[in-house]
Design an enzyme around this catalytic site. Structure first.
Site, PDB file in Angstrom:
ATOM      1  CG  HIS A  93      -1.745   1.295   1.274  1.00 51.08           C
ATOM      2  ND1 HIS A  93      -2.903   1.426   0.549  1.00 51.08           N
ATOM      3  CD2 HIS A  93      -1.552   2.477   1.925  1.00 51.08           C
ATOM      4  CE1 HIS A  93      -3.403   2.634   0.756  1.00 51.08           C
ATOM      5  NE2 HIS A  93      -2.611   3.286   1.592  1.00 51.08           N
ATOM      6  CG  ASP A 172     -11.990   3.432   5.899  1.00 48.74           C
ATOM      7  OD1 ASP A 172     -11.466   4.332   6.571  1.00 48.74           O
ATOM      8  OD2 ASP A 172     -11.752   3.243   4.699  1.00 48.74           O
ATOM      9  NE  ARG A 179      -9.808  10.551   8.317  1.00 49.87           N
ATOM     10  CZ  ARG A 179      -9.071   9.750   7.544  1.00 49.87           C
ATOM     11  NH1 ARG A 179      -9.570   8.606   7.088  1.00 49.87           N
ATOM     12  NH2 ARG A 179      -7.839  10.099   7.215  1.00 49.87           N
ATOM     13  CB  SER A 194      -8.634   5.060   7.131  1.00 53.32           C
ATOM     14  OG  SER A 194      -9.114   5.016   5.794  1.00 53.32           O
ATOM     15  CE  LYS A 198      -9.320   1.515   2.465  1.00 53.02           C
ATOM     16  NZ  LYS A 198      -9.430   2.624   3.421  1.00 53.02           N
TER      17      LYS A 198
END
Length: 435
Positions: A93, A172, A179, A194, A198
Site C-alpha cells: 500500500h 471506514d 473526514r 482507515s 481495509k
C-alpha cells in the site's frame, strides 16, 4: 459488534464518548467499539462522529485505542481469506504521490516468484493519481471482479489489481467521507485505522507500506510520516499480518510520466527491463521487501525484469481482466512544451504543483464521481540534477485538446527552477520501519 440492550436501549451515549476524547481521556474499549458500530448502523449521527474525529485530531489516541478502532472498523464488514490458495500472499500500500505507478510493475514482478499479490487498489482524488484510473487506459481492462474471479486469477497468474469490494470495512467508507469535509484528514490515528482496517480485512499474510513524505505526499513532514508508518506497522503486527514500511521521498514526481496512459507506458518500459532509474529503484526495493516477508528473501528481482518473467505475468494479469496488453494506449491530440529559459541545471521540480497541473489537464478528479481523461498528463524530459541548455524541452503538457493548458500552466508557475549549481543527491528510500 456491540449489540443494543434489551428493549432497543443503546449501552453507551455518543456524547459521553465525544467528551472523553475531547478532554484527553482514553475511551474504554467497549465504548469505542460501540461508537464505530453505532455509526455504521446510522444510530450515531454524522455530526457526532465528526466531533469525535476532531477530538481525535486534537488529542490523539494511544496504541491500544487505535487497535480497537481498527478492529471495530474491520468488524463492520466482511473479511476475505486466501488460505486455500496454497501459496503466500503479500500486498503493498502506498500513501499516494505524483507519478506513483509502482503498483503496476511491482505486482507482476513479485507474483513471478510464486507469490500471490492481491492488490486491492483505488482511484485518484485531487493531485494524487489512482492505480485503477491508470489501468483503465488499457482497452477492455476492468477493475470490478467478484471474489471468485479474484481467487481464480491469483491461482492462475499470481497477481490481481482490482477495486476493493464494498463489503470491506464499510465503517471506514462512511468515516472517510466525513473526514474529508471536516478538516480531520490529517489525524494519524484515523489515517492508520482507515488504511489498515481495509488491508487486514483483505486477508493478506503480509503487507509492505510505502509511506511517502515531501511536497507531493499526503504527509509533507518526515517525522509525521515516520509516526504514521510506525503506527501502521504496529497495527499490522498486532493483527497477525507481517508488516514493514519504507519511508520514501515525494519531493519530485516519480519517473517521467504523470497521468494515466503515459504512466502505463512507463510501467511497461520497467517490465521490459528499462524505465526511469527512480521507478526501477523503488520497484526493486519494494519487491525485495515483499518477497522477504513472503519467504523468498533470495529472489533475484532484477533478473525477473531482464529475462521477461515479470512481463509475462503482467500480460497474463491484463488479459485475465479483459484487457489487451498489445492495444495502443490513448495518446494526446494536443501538446504544449515548456522550454528551459537559460543554460544551467534543473534544481527543482515540485511534486505537488506538477500533480495539480496534471489534475487540471484532466488526469485526476476533483470529486469522486468525476471522469478522468486517459490521454491527459505531463511528460517530463528532465529531472532535478540534469544539465540543460537554453531552449531545451523541460516538460510537455498533453490532452485531447488545448482548453485546459492555461490553468495547468498557472499551477506550474514557480514549480521548477534552472540554476547555476546542481542540487545534491537525495535518497529516494530514507528509512525502513519494522516491528
Amino acid at each position: 459488534m456491540t449489540a443494543t440492550q434489551p428493549g432497543g436501549v443503546e449501552p453507551f451515549d455518543a456524547v459521553d464518548v465525544i467528551r472523553a476524547k475531547r478532554d484527553g481521556a482514553r475511551v474504554p474499549e467497549d465504548a469505542l467499539r460501540w461508537m464505530v458500530d453505532a455509526f455504521t448502523r446510522g444510530y450515531v449521527a454524522d455530526a457526532q462522529m465528526a466531533a469525535f474525529a476532531m477530538a481525535v485530531l486534537l488529542n490523539g489516541m494511544d496504541r491500544d485505542e487505535i487497535r480497537v478502532m481498527t478492529e471495530a472498523m474491520i468488524a463492520s464488514g466482511e473479511r476475505m481469506s486466501f488460505a486455500d490458495l496454497g501459496k503466500p500472499t503479500v500486498d503493498k500500500h502506498s500513501t499516494g504521490g505524483v507519478g506513483d505507478k509502482i503498483t503496476l510493475p511491482l505486482a507482476p514482478l513479485v507474483a513471478s516468484f510464486g507469490v500471490a499479490v492481491p492488490q486491492l487498489s483505488g482511484r485518484g482524488l485531487g493531485h494524487t493519481g489512482g492505480t485503477l484510473d491508470k489501468l483503465e487506459s488499457i482497452p477492455g481492462w476492468r477493475a470490478a471482479l467478484s471474489n471468485d474471479e479474484m481467487l481464480a486469477q491469483l491461482r492462475d497468474g499470481g497477481a490481481v489489481i482490482c477495486a476493493a469490494g464494498v463489503g470491506l470495512a464499510p465503517a471506514d467508507k462512511r468515516l472517510y467521507a466525513l473526514r474529508d469535509v471536516t478538516g480531520t484528514v490529517e489525524a494519524i490515528p484515523l489515517i492508520a485505522s482507515s488504511i489498515m482496517s481495509k488491508k487486514i480485512a483483505e486477508g493478506t499474510d503480509a503487507l509492505v507500506l510505502d509511506v511517502k513524505f515531501g511536497s507531493g505526499a499526503f504527509m509533507k513532514d518526515f517525522e509525521r510520516a515516520r509516526e504514521l508508518a510506525q503506527t501502521m506497522v504496529a497495527l499490522g503486527t498486532d493483527s497477525g499480518v507481517r508488516t514493514t514500511a519504507l519511508l520514501t521521498s515525494m519531493e519530485t514526481p516519480l519517473g517521467l510520466a504523470i497521468g494515466n496512459a503515459n504512466e502505463v507506458r512507463e510501467s511497461v518500459e520497467v517490465l521490459a527491463g528499462g524505465g526511469p532509474a527512480d521507478v526501477v529503484e523503488l520497484t526493486v526495493a519494494l519487491a525485495r521487501e515483499m518477497l522477504a516477508l513472503a519467504g523468498r528473501p533470495d529472489a533475484d528481482v532484477e533478473a525477473a525484469l531482464r529475462d521477461g518473467r515479470a512481463m509475462d505475468t503482467w500480460r497474463r494479469m491484463i488479459r485475465a481482466q479483459g484487457g489487451d496488453p498489445d492495444a495502443p494506449l490513448p495518446a494526446p491530440v494536443e501538446t504544449h512544451t515548456v522550454l528551459a529559459p537559460r543554460d544551467g541545471f534543473v534544481t527543482r521540480m515540485a511534486a505537488y504543483e506538477f500533480g495539480v497541473g496534471a489534475w487540471r489537464l484532466g488526469a485526476g478528479r476533483a470529486r469522486a464521481e468525476d471522469a478522468v481523461l486517459p490521454s491527459a498528463g505531463i511528460d517530463l524530459h528532465v529531472k532535478p540534477g540534469d544539465r540543460v541548455a537554453a531552449g531545451q524541452p523541460l516538460f510537455t503538457l498533453g490532452g485531447p485538446d488545448d482548453t485546459r493548458f492555461a490553468r495547468a500552466l498557472e499551477a506550474l508557475e514557480g514549480a521548477w527552477d534552472v540554476g547555476d549549481d546542481a542540487p545534491g543527491d537525495a535518497a529516494l528510500v530514507r528509512e525502513r520501519i519494522a516491528a
